[in-house]
Design an enzyme around this catalytic site. Structure first.
Site, PDB file in Angstrom:
ATOM      1  N   LEU A   1       0.795  -1.231   0.000  1.00 16.76           N
ATOM      2  CA  LEU A   1       0.000   0.000   0.000  1.00 16.76           C
ATOM      3  C   LEU A   1       0.828   1.281   0.000  1.00 16.76           C
ATOM      4  O   LEU A   1       0.399   2.291  -0.545  1.00 16.76           O
ATOM      5  CB  LEU A   1      -0.962  -0.008   1.195  1.00 16.76           C
ATOM      6  CG  LEU A   1      -2.171   0.918   1.059  1.00 16.76           C
ATOM      7  CD1 LEU A   1      -2.983   0.580  -0.157  1.00 16.76           C
ATOM      8  CD2 LEU A   1      -3.033   0.876   2.298  1.00 16.76           C
ATOM      9  N   ASP A   2       2.016   1.267   0.568  1.00 12.95           N
ATOM     10  CA  ASP A   2       2.753   2.516   0.742  1.00 12.95           C
ATOM     11  C   ASP A   2       3.964   2.642  -0.169  1.00 12.95           C
ATOM     12  O   ASP A   2       4.801   3.511   0.045  1.00 12.95           O
ATOM     13  CB  ASP A   2       3.222   2.650   2.202  1.00 12.95           C
ATOM     14  CG  ASP A   2       2.060   2.616   3.164  1.00 12.95           C
ATOM     15  OD1 ASP A   2       0.939   2.884   2.722  1.00 12.95           O
ATOM     16  OD2 ASP A   2       2.285   2.334   4.336  1.00 12.95           O
ATOM     17  N   GLU A   3       4.087   1.813  -1.197  1.00 14.35           N
ATOM     18  CA  GLU A   3       5.381   1.728  -1.856  1.00 14.35           C
ATOM     19  C   GLU A   3       5.404   2.036  -3.352  1.00 14.35           C
ATOM     20  O   GLU A   3       6.444   1.944  -3.966  1.00 14.35           O
ATOM     21  CB  GLU A   3       5.976   0.334  -1.616  1.00 14.35           C
ATOM     22  CG  GLU A   3       6.467   0.130  -0.209  1.00 14.35           C
ATOM     23  CD  GLU A   3       7.667   1.008   0.148  1.00 14.35           C
ATOM     24  OE1 GLU A   3       8.260   1.624  -0.741  1.00 14.35           O
ATOM     25  OE2 GLU A   3       7.999   1.082   1.332  1.00 14.35           O
TER      26      GLU A   3
END
Lengths: 276, 276, 276, 276
Positions: free
Chosen positions: A220-222
């Site tokens: 989700l954050d990459e």
């Protein structure tokens, strides 16, 4: 007059611009703007042309393909993107998109909003957009995602926008929509990856907080970052103050990122974006 | 390897990029980056190419001139610009330039510093740069400027940098150096034109102050803007606090503008800049 | 627990904080935060205390009044402000307020929206808020304002918010609501006062644009500034691009200003604000 | 007139401001500004008073000590701080400090500069400040630090400024100077902790980079943050471009942090700062 975007992403070589603009010139096209970028580190060439008027799409693509066979080519008439939005409970990001959509200030047709809670249903329906509540409760993650996936597929959207959708997506789900999922992360990535970044930021005593809009291609954050912005904070603020302040940043960052993507200005290469 | 900048500024027409890049291609040049901008409002075309390696300057210019006879063309090997700096009393802008110059962090040779006071002489001479004190006291403006002009002419600089030179220049002086004088103005132009902008800003109760680097082509505050930046302020600050805070903004804004100009990235058209 | 704001605005003198906090201490109040500012230039003292719990308002005000008879005192329980909003045609500022209002993210009750056009009626009514269309067409300015004034008075609002109300208000109208009208101006005041600031900014070739929220106490662009913010722009943008970009700044600046005002944090002195 | 700073850091309790200001009032002091902050989460109270004129330091501290025995108290006449600076090879941060120091624009006396290389010696000595070259080559870390420590101790400085000192300090060294070492970190902490943050930022494809000034209390990147700022970047920049751009941010951030610390405005509590 009809507008078109031509996007070219290929290995760099001498004379590329001359070759490509030759095709455009001999087709007698109206070129409104041209932008290129050469990534000399990776020997990649990116070009974006805005064209106006009648365009023989097949002919141009064929000529370009002959000249630069290995290039990724895209030539689309400017059109509103079909979009499905996913939300959880927070109203600021979806609210901003709905207002812009209602007044034609966003280059998209919102086909539907999918939420794992139902508190935003009333808001979304005010704007005559379908809200589909797909609760995650009591379901295995894969089952929940399959339900969502089925709904998304029924709309065949160009993009999926995570407007503060607060559940982790499985790699399997993400793989199905490569370079098509745009997320707004409530921190200045790569700082404060993970849960409750505002609380993390408050505990660390930072003096600036931010938000990051990015593609979701694995976890989700990459993914590739599209847009970021920040706002100063100080010791007198609680983490809830920071969260409230941050929400205006989040929605504006998401909105700017969507504008760039929906106007076909964003190239993705490895884990980065080139914006022309 | 030798680096070159090719700048083209001309009336827009179909096929320009194709024509121009044809010249570059058939001369077998290494084009590192290309950037263009079409000002559709004014039907102007701007292009900047970075070239690398051996370049037959005369041949290229001749070919380009045949193709686009009315274009303004510039093709220069990248080189440090010769610069004369003018100051009054404040040390922050000249100090920043001197440090960068000493360590090769600015693309310029400072030939001399001219000041209408002498309190900066000691600083400048530490860096083995001539400081010429040309007092304005008891002199008519034209006489003072003639003295300065004579000194400047003796160095034949590419650019003149007003690093907080606090006297108004006459139109006559300015006319002698068209597009060659760069000034840092201690306000966010066009707000607070004129004397003591920090005092004006304080009295108006603004919440943000800024600085503006611009070319000087007629009167001191009105030329094409190159770069601007801002910093937040609040009610608790005196105008002296604002001035102190603003000085870091001023020197950074000037430094960014000089970088753009000295790397041949700035076009001037009417009263605006195009930066490629 | 009930929350209160105590605001004191008075001539500075020795021992003021000791006197004032004495009253609070002997009344056994819970003081959550205290902030003061002394304007040494004008010899003014500003203080804001956040109190919690049961407060004998009359007793406290009486004691304070005895100690500092000439002070302007305000002691209010925190409450949502009653607000009337005025609009013209643009949807971004009103849209942002409506979304925040719907989800309790703004410390206000919107009593009504008054517009001199009717294209926002549909949006406002989605949120069950009265929209009153008061066309200015064919009416003298004073007549039009009297109609509006009558409607505003019927709601007795604490504040009037001009959310892109694009008509000049007469001094007479403004005088009736001193320190009660908040405007969002689509420029970085005091630059580009007057009509179409984005066009002005584009023509001037600035590299940053901004927005300003301020009280309206005489003419439309000149009252005490509450909040400002900016965003970078460049030569490639048309003035319409700047306007679109600026709209997100405008709505966020207005929103931040309203938050400060509605939480009783803003003092007005002469033409400036002190924010505690 | 002499200026004083009174700093109080204690457990919060009712009536603290009244008690403290009582002491100040009955000593007939000129209080220029007062600021407090209550950290309600941790039940801590912070207060800073600026006093002017004659102050009986012992008497005031004694009275305050009687009233709030467990408070950390500090009452100092405003004075230039004695500072030792440590550098490695980069000139921008030390250069900025030297210029400010030369013209009295920084509230400090630079006693000496210690460098583990010697390329900055010439610059520092231009300003008649001792430069001590303590090479780390061929030495164990502890031995190198002991040499440095001995030099620092000989100057008994109030603060040690790491102006791009690029070696890790051992916990033992750091422990000897608690809350006295200020570092400028070339990234927007907590993003890109560790070596070559600009390269890391470039690889991650971020759209904003920043710098962080902080106290060093344990390891190099983890102490209380004093000040941060950022600057936008884009895909067209190499990591060296980012580094060059970042250097102006670094020096300005460090300069702002030093101003706050040297004017006695910074409280440290756990791993955070309160700035009054």
């Amino acid at each position: 007059m009809k507008k078109w975007s031509l996007l070219i992403d290929t290995k760099d070589e001498k004379g590329l611009i001359h070759k490509i603009t030759g095709v455009l010139f001999y087709q007698n096209l109206n070129v409104v703007q041209t932008n290129e970028f050469v990534d000399n580190d990776n020997n990649r060439f990116y070009m974006r042309c805005e064209l106006e008027g009648d365009v023989n799409r097949e002919a141009i693509l064929q000529k370009l393909n002959e000249l630069i066979p290995e290039a990724k080519l895209s030539l689309c008439a400017a059109k509103k993107k079909d979009v499905v939005i996913m939300v959880t409970k927070e109203s600021h990001a979806i609210g901003d998109i709905l207002i812009k959509h209602e007044f034609g200030d966003i280059n998209a047709n919102i086909k539907a909003v999918i939420g794992n809670h139902n508190n935003l249903q009333n808001l979304v329906e005010k704007f005559d957009i379908p809200y589909i509540h797909v609760s995650h409760e009591g379901k295995e993650r894969e089952v929940h995602e399959q339900e969502i996936r089925k709904i998304i597929d029924s709309y065949a959207p160009d993009y999926i926008v995570l407007a503060k959708y607060m559940r982790i997506l499985t790699p399997n789900f993400v793989k199905g929509f490569e370079n098509k999922i745009i997320n707004i992360h409530h921190s200045f990535l790569p700082a404060f990856i993970g849960a409750n970044p505002y609380k993390q930021a408050h505990q660390r005593g930072v003096k600036i907080i931010g938000a990051t809009a990015h593609f979701v291609n694995n976890d989700l954050d990459e993914g590739p970052i599209i847009y970021q912005n920040v706002v100063p904070v100080d010791h007198s603020m609680t983490w809830q103050d920071m969260m409230n302040l941050g929400r205006d940043v989040e929605k504006t960052v998401l909105s700017n990122a969507l504008k760039l993507v929906f106007e076909d200005k964003v190239f993705i290469y490895q884990n980065k974006t080139v914006i022309l």
